[in-house]
Design a protein around this motif. Structure first.
Motif, PDB file in Angstrom:
ATOM      1  N   VAL A  79       5.830  -8.905   4.131  1.00 12.63           N
ATOM      2  CA  VAL A  79       4.429  -8.708   4.510  1.00 12.63           C
ATOM      3  C   VAL A  79       3.668  -8.128   3.320  1.00 12.63           C
ATOM      4  N   LYS A  80       2.470  -8.622   3.080  1.00 11.18           N
ATOM      5  CA  LYS A  80       1.663  -8.148   1.956  1.00 11.18           C
ATOM      6  C   LYS A  80       1.252  -6.683   2.171  1.00 11.18           C
ATOM      7  N   PRO A  81       1.366  -5.846   1.115  1.00 14.38           N
ATOM      8  CA  PRO A  81       0.991  -4.433   1.247  1.00 14.38           C
ATOM      9  C   PRO A  81      -0.433  -4.228   1.773  1.00 14.38           C
ATOM     10  N   TYR A  82      -1.369  -5.082   1.337  1.00 17.02           N
ATOM     11  CA  TYR A  82      -2.749  -4.927   1.799  1.00 17.02           C
ATOM     12  C   TYR A  82      -2.833  -5.129   3.312  1.00 17.02           C
ATOM     13  N   ALA A  83      -2.084  -6.109   3.833  1.00 17.34           N
ATOM     14  CA  ALA A  83      -2.109  -6.377   5.273  1.00 17.34           C
ATOM     15  C   ALA A  83      -1.555  -5.186   6.057  1.00 17.34           C
ATOM     16  N   ILE A  84      -0.510  -4.552   5.531  1.00 13.54           N
ATOM     17  CA  ILE A  84       0.061  -3.384   6.203  1.00 13.54           C
ATOM     18  C   ILE A  84      -0.941  -2.235   6.213  1.00 13.54           C
ATOM     19  N   ALA A  85      -1.555  -1.965   5.067  1.00 15.48           N
ATOM     20  CA  ALA A  85      -2.474  -0.831   4.938  1.00 15.48           C
ATOM     21  C   ALA A  85      -3.690  -0.967   5.833  1.00 15.48           C
ATOM     22  N   THR A  86      -4.117  -2.209   6.105  1.00 20.29           N
ATOM     23  CA  THR A  86      -5.329  -2.406   6.897  1.00 20.29           C
ATOM     24  C   THR A  86      -5.074  -2.651   8.379  1.00 20.29           C
ATOM     25  N   ASP A 108      -5.956   6.996   4.889  1.00 16.97           N
ATOM     26  CA  ASP A 108      -6.390   6.280   3.684  1.00 16.97           C
ATOM     27  C   ASP A 108      -5.464   6.576   2.509  1.00 16.97           C
ATOM     28  N   ALA A 109      -5.006   7.844   2.399  1.00 13.75           N
ATOM     29  CA  ALA A 109      -4.128   8.214   1.286  1.00 13.75           C
ATOM     30  C   ALA A 109      -2.797   7.464   1.367  1.00 13.75           C
ATOM     31  N   GLY A 132      -2.374   4.620   2.890  1.00 12.97           N
ATOM     32  CA  GLY A 132      -2.713   3.221   2.628  1.00 12.97           C
ATOM     33  C   GLY A 132      -2.757   2.920   1.147  1.00 12.97           C
ATOM     34  N   ARG A 133      -3.309   3.850   0.353  1.00 12.28           N
ATOM     35  CA  ARG A 133      -3.364   3.642  -1.096  1.00 12.28           C
ATOM     36  C   ARG A 133      -1.963   3.619  -1.704  1.00 12.28           C
ATOM     37  N   ILE A 134      -1.077   4.496  -1.205  1.00 12.43           N
ATOM     38  CA  ILE A 134       0.301   4.513  -1.715  1.00 12.43           C
ATOM     39  C   ILE A 134       0.983   3.169  -1.447  1.00 12.43           C
ATOM     40  N   ILE A 135       0.740   2.605  -0.260  1.00 11.18           N
ATOM     41  CA  ILE A 135       1.339   1.307   0.086  1.00 11.18           C
ATOM     42  C   ILE A 135       0.828   0.221  -0.849  1.00 11.18           C
ATOM     43  N   MET A 136      -0.490   0.175  -1.065  1.00 14.01           N
ATOM     44  CA  MET A 136      -1.060  -0.884  -1.903  1.00 14.01           C
ATOM     45  C   MET A 136      -0.691  -0.716  -3.372  1.00 14.01           C
ATOM     46  N   GLU A 137      -0.369   0.518  -3.785  1.00  8.37           N
ATOM     47  CA  GLU A 137       0.030   0.762  -5.173  1.00  8.37           C
ATOM     48  C   GLU A 137       1.523   0.561  -5.384  1.00  8.37           C
ATOM     49  N   GLY A 138       2.240   0.125  -4.316  1.00  6.53           N
ATOM     50  CA  GLY A 138       3.662  -0.153  -4.455  1.00  6.53           C
ATOM     51  C   GLY A 138       4.554   1.065  -4.311  1.00  6.53           C
ATOM     52  N   GLY A 139       4.065   2.119  -3.669  1.00  3.49           N
ATOM     53  CA  GLY A 139       4.869   3.321  -3.477  1.00  3.49           C
ATOM     54  C   GLY A 139       6.036   3.077  -2.524  1.00  3.49           C
ATOM     55  N   ASN A 140       7.041   3.956  -2.628  1.00  2.00           N
ATOM     56  CA  ASN A 140       8.216   3.806  -1.770  1.00  2.00           C
ATOM     57  C   ASN A 140       8.176   4.798  -0.607  1.00  2.00           C
ATOM     58  N   ALA A 141       9.248   4.795   0.197  1.00  4.49           N
ATOM     59  CA  ALA A 141       9.288   5.651   1.383  1.00  4.49           C
ATOM     60  C   ALA A 141       9.228   7.128   1.016  1.00  4.49           C
ATOM     61  N   ALA A 184       2.895  12.439   3.695  1.00  6.40           N
ATOM     62  CA  ALA A 184       2.862  12.815   5.111  1.00  6.40           C
ATOM     63  C   ALA A 184       3.084  14.309   5.273  1.00  6.40           C
ATOM     64  N   ALA A 185       4.004  14.876   4.490  1.00  9.75           N
ATOM     65  CA  ALA A 185       4.258  16.318   4.559  1.00  9.75           C
ATOM     66  C   ALA A 185       3.018  17.105   4.133  1.00  9.75           C
ATOM     67  N   LYS A 186       2.317  16.614   3.095  1.00  8.41           N
ATOM     68  CA  LYS A 186       1.086  17.288   2.662  1.00  8.41           C
ATOM     69  C   LYS A 186       0.027  17.263   3.769  1.00  8.41           C
ATOM     70  N   GLU A 187       0.046  16.205   4.579  1.00  8.63           N
ATOM     71  CA  GLU A 187      -0.935  16.085   5.654  1.00  8.63           C
ATOM     72  C   GLU A 187      -0.497  16.799   6.930  1.00  8.63           C
ATOM     73  N   GLY A 188       0.643  17.491   6.865  1.00  6.63           N
ATOM     74  CA  GLY A 188       1.099  18.291   8.006  1.00  6.63           C
ATOM     75  C   GLY A 188       1.902  17.531   9.039  1.00  6.63           C
ATOM     76  N   VAL A 189       2.414  16.353   8.682  1.00  8.68           N
ATOM     77  CA  VAL A 189       3.216  15.574   9.621  1.00  8.68           C
ATOM     78  C   VAL A 189       4.662  16.075   9.591  1.00  8.68           C
ATOM     79  N   ALA A 190       5.150  16.549  10.712  1.00  9.51           N
ATOM     80  CA  ALA A 190       6.521  17.050  10.789  1.00  9.51           C
ATOM     81  C   ALA A 190       7.496  15.893  10.828  1.00  9.51           C
ATOM     82  N   ASP A 191       8.572  15.992  10.030  1.00 11.05           N
ATOM     83  CA  ASP A 191       9.594  14.952  10.090  1.00 11.05           C
ATOM     84  C   ASP A 191      10.486  15.179  11.313  1.00 11.05           C
ATOM     85  N   LEU A 192      11.441  14.269  11.531  1.00  7.28           N
ATOM     86  CA  LEU A 192      12.288  14.362  12.726  1.00  7.28           C
ATOM     87  C   LEU A 192      13.080  15.659  12.750  1.00  7.28           C
ATOM     88  N   ARG A 193      13.588  16.079  11.596  1.00  7.06           N
ATOM     89  CA  ARG A 193      14.374  17.305  11.537  1.00  7.06           C
ATOM     90  C   ARG A 193      13.542  18.517  11.939  1.00  7.06           C
TER      91      ARG A 193
END
Length: 581
Positions: free
Chosen positions: A451-458, A530-531, A533-542, A549-558
């Motif tokens: 799937v194209k990164p742009y399609a995922i981000a949008t 949006d942040a 989304g930009r990582i996805i379009m710039e080819g960033g990894n997981a 996500a951690a910077k945005e306060g999203v808690a991981d599963l652990r």
């Protein structure tokens, strides 16, 4: 053993009127204020006072049993040193044993000796006397030992097929449907599948599975043995060992109920059974058979539509996670992806969202393999690749039928992913699942599929990664001391540890299985900002996505799991088994 005389029984009735609570206070085992509070909480929990006092460690079981024995003039017995007569247990229905938490020990002529922890339960004794027409004589035992032995003894009785009787079932309300195939080949005859003991046994296993809250039933043939196991709270437990000679008859009975071909034993088959428990409630079973070395293994997946009706609050989302999910469901378009291993509760999360969206003004269509829960008002389609009805072809058909919401059971290939994403970009809300370990990996998985990164981000608006952990029993969980250094090493928030943190561990009682009762969800809810989304379009990894996500306060599963531990909902051992440290 001394007989209980009529005068002793009279003393028992007179003592019951005086009250066991007053005697416990009088003997200094509990103060008056604590006893009053215990009585109130026991009433609210709809449990006996004796069970509540023991479960909450307010009075030692031994002290309580001695006090009750002396007060009511009833013999006291150590249950660990007692040989239980299973024939005596079979005289009383499982329903009464579980209802009153009592255990028949032995029969002597017209007398039935019954173990009780609360001699004031005269109603229970009267019901057993009425059912058995025997003279019931109570024996006081310790509450904790009674609860531990009772469930094991019932399982022993249930595992012995000759003990199954007509009275175990309410045939007036119990109905199963699925149809019958022609029985025209092989060594199995119609008499085999309609054999009354086999019918009763299979029905009883199914009913017991529902009562125990099981998710799956496994019927497993081996060379010299045959066993039946239930998966309760994610753990398999053996409940019956019928004779291996009956393996083929049991398999045939299950296949007849599920509309499968009983003459074909060489290939796997799939079917469905509907069991009507009452006029208002029915349970669906998804049946799968598979040929093994020594016969056909059958697995029933229990599908209870009420699970999707519990509401989002019952799933265990934290307030912020719930808000993200509700916000994504309120959007007119976009894609919500739920990810996790098999058995992690993805289906319930999706159906809960569909149930929220299921209103008169919304057109909802789903493509599933197969549909697990029937939702009135939702257009559900079972995919069938054999005839060309794939997820992709079903999606194309949905888009020609003016949908508002589309649910795809699973995105398995690039074709399905591309159609689902185009639907999400063109004014439709799309819900689906993927098999990945966490939320950030879901986004990179789509890229790996092509799937194209742009399609995922949008298009992708929210990703929910989840696991299920066993919930600690509220009756018997016990606090455990863990050094602060160990807590910090496990990953707990230093501020929480510094403020004081109490962890709990399983103990086990008559109200649970090995200290656990039910399960609680552990979630990572990742809004695609949006942040990200930009990582996805710039080819960033997981890893890049997880850091953002951690910077945005999203808690991981652990982290989410450790919060459930800190709240006393589950144990650290359980979270360690379902999340990565």
């Amino acid at each position: 053993m001394n007989d209980i005389s009529q005068s002793a029984a009279t003393t028992m009735n007179r003592s019951a009127s005086l009250g066991l609570p007053e005697k416990l206070v009088q003997d200094g085992l509990l103060d008056e204020a604590a006893m009053a509070e215990a009585q109130r909480l026991a009433r609210e929990a709809k449990t006996s006072l004796v069970s509540y006092l023991v479960a909450n460690n307010l009075v030692k079981p031994r002290d309580l049993a001695i006090t009750a024995s002396m007060m009511f003039g009833v013999p006291l017995m150590d249950l660990d040193a007692t040989q239980i007569d299973l024939d005596a247990v079979r005289l009383v229905s499982d329903k009464l044993l579980n209802k009153h938490r009592v255990l028949p020990l032995m029969r002597r002529g017209r007398r039935l000796f019954v173990a009780v922890s609360d001699p004031t339960n005269l109603h229970g004794i009267d019901e057993i006397r009425f059912q058995t027409t025997l003279n019931v004589e109570p024996i006081v035992v310790e509450e904790d030992k009674l609860q531990a032995v009772l469930s094991k003894t019932i399982e022993q009785v249930d595992a012995n097929m000759p003990s199954l009787g007509e009275d175990d079932f309410d045939y007036e309300n119990l109905e199963t449907s699925g149809g019958e195939e022609e029985l025209d080949a092989g060594s199995v005859t119609r008499d085999d599948v309609e054999d009354a003991p086999i019918v009763r046994f299979v029905n009883k296993v199914m009913l017991d599975a529902i009562k125990k809250g099981a998710s799956d039933i496994h019927f497993e043939p081996y060379e010299k043995t045959y066993r039946v196991r239930l998966r309760v709270d994610g753990v398999l437990k053996e409940i019956a060992v019928p004779p291996v000679q009956l393996a083929q008859k049991i398999s045939a009975r299950i296949k007849v109920m599920a509309r499968l071909d009983i003459a074909e034993r060489r290939v796997p088959q799939d079917g469905r059974i509907k069991m009507r428990l009452s006029k208002t409630r029915s349970i669906d079973f998804r049946v799968s058979t598979c040929p093994t070395l020594f016969g056909e293994k059958a697995v029933m997946r229990i599908l209870d539509a009420s699970a999707a009706m519990l509401g989002i609050d019952a799933l265990g989302y934290e307030p912020e996670q719930k808000a993200h999910y509700m916000k994504a469901l309120d959007r007119p378009q976009g894609m919500i992806l739920v990810t996790g291993p098999t058995g992690s509760g993805k289906t319930v999360s999706l159906y809960t969202g569909l149930n929220i969206l299921n209103v008169e003004g919304t057109n909802i269509s789903t493509a599933e393999d197969p549909a697990e829960i029937i939702l009135p008002g939702v257009n559900q389609v079972n995919v069938n690749p054999k005839v060309g009805l794939t997820f992709a072809s079903a999606l194309r058909s949905f888009l020609r039928q003016d949908p508002d919401v589309i649910m795809v059971g699973e995105i398995r290939d690039l074709e399905t992913a591309e159609i689902a994403i185009k639907a999400a970009q063109t004014g439709h809300l799309v819900l689906s699942t993927l098999h990945t370990n966490d939320a950030p990996q879901t986004l990179t998985r789509l890229i790996d599929m092509g799937v194209k990164p742009y399609a995922i981000a949008t298009s992708v608006s929210l990703i929910i990664a989840q696991r299920l952990a066993r919930r600690l029993c509220t009756y018997c969980k016990q606090p455990v001391t863990v050094p602060n250094e160990a807590l910090l090493k496990e990953g707990f928030d230093p501020a929480v540890v510094a403020a004081g943190l109490t962890l709990f561990s399983p103990k086990g009682c008559g109200n649970c299985t090995d200290g656990y009762k039910g399960r609680v969800g552990i979630y990572q809810v990742l809004p695609c900002t949006d942040a990200i989304g930009r990582i996805i379009m710039e080819g960033g990894n997981a890893i890049n996505i997880a850091d953002q996500a951690a910077k945005e306060g999203v808690a991981d599963l652990r982290t989410s799991g450790l919060r459930k531990v800190a709240a006393g909902l589950t144990s650290l051992e359980e979270v360690n088994s379902v999340t990565v440290e």
